[in-house]
Motif scaffolding. Structure first.
Motif, PDB file in Angstrom:
ATOM      1  N   ILE A  53       4.388  -1.069   0.219  1.00  0.00           N
ATOM      2  CA  ILE A  53       3.154  -1.678  -0.282  1.00  0.00           C
ATOM      3  C   ILE A  53       2.833  -2.951   0.481  1.00  0.00           C
ATOM      4  N   GLU A  67       8.433  -4.352   0.083  1.00  0.00           N
ATOM      5  CA  GLU A  67       8.211  -4.004  -1.312  1.00  0.00           C
ATOM      6  C   GLU A  67       7.503  -2.666  -1.445  1.00  0.00           C
ATOM      7  N   SER A  69       6.511   0.308  -4.900  1.00  0.00           N
ATOM      8  CA  SER A  69       6.121   0.224  -6.312  1.00  0.00           C
ATOM      9  C   SER A  69       7.321   0.012  -7.228  1.00  0.00           C
ATOM     10  N   SER A  70       8.477   0.528  -6.856  1.00  0.00           N
ATOM     11  CA  SER A  70       9.675   0.344  -7.691  1.00  0.00           C
ATOM     12  C   SER A  70      10.877  -0.075  -6.847  1.00  0.00           C
TER      13      SER A  70
END
Length: 113
Positions: A53, A67, A69-70
């Protein structure tokens, strides 16, 4: 590679990384104890996959971050002793944490262009 070349290569990598945003990203991390002999059989490995991301440099702590999403992953800017492009859309960072503890981080971006 001297320290200045290493720094310029790392800066260049992070200037280009936005093109990988949205791409599936593989991070293979290995802990090992001999910089001269990186033996896969004597290395402890972890693999993570996520869609990238964003990335940034965190001044507080001097860390490069990736980074999803999880998923969140950091590399210590102060501890990098090696960096190279190991293939098309593949990169490797080596950090030194003590005289006998090293971490290699291999990044592979599934990029179509």
């Amino acid at each position: 590679m001297n320290a200045e070349e290493l720094n310029l290569n790392i800066i260049s990598f992070f200037e280009e990384i936005p093109k990988y945003y949205g791409c599936k990203t593989e991070i293979t991390e290995g802990l090992f104890s001999d910089l001269e002999v990186l033996d896969a059989n004597l290395t402890t490995w972890n693999l993570s996959e996520f869609d990238l991301i964003r990335s940034a440099y965190r001044n507080n702590g001097k860390r490069f971050m990736f980074e999803g999403s999880s998923m969140y992953y950091e590399i210590s800017g102060e501890r990098i002793v090696g960096f190279k492009q190991s293939g098309r859309n593949k990169f490797e960072f080596i950090e030194q944490y003590s005289a006998t503890v090293f971490r290699i981080t291999k990044l592979r971006f599934h990029y179509n262009y």
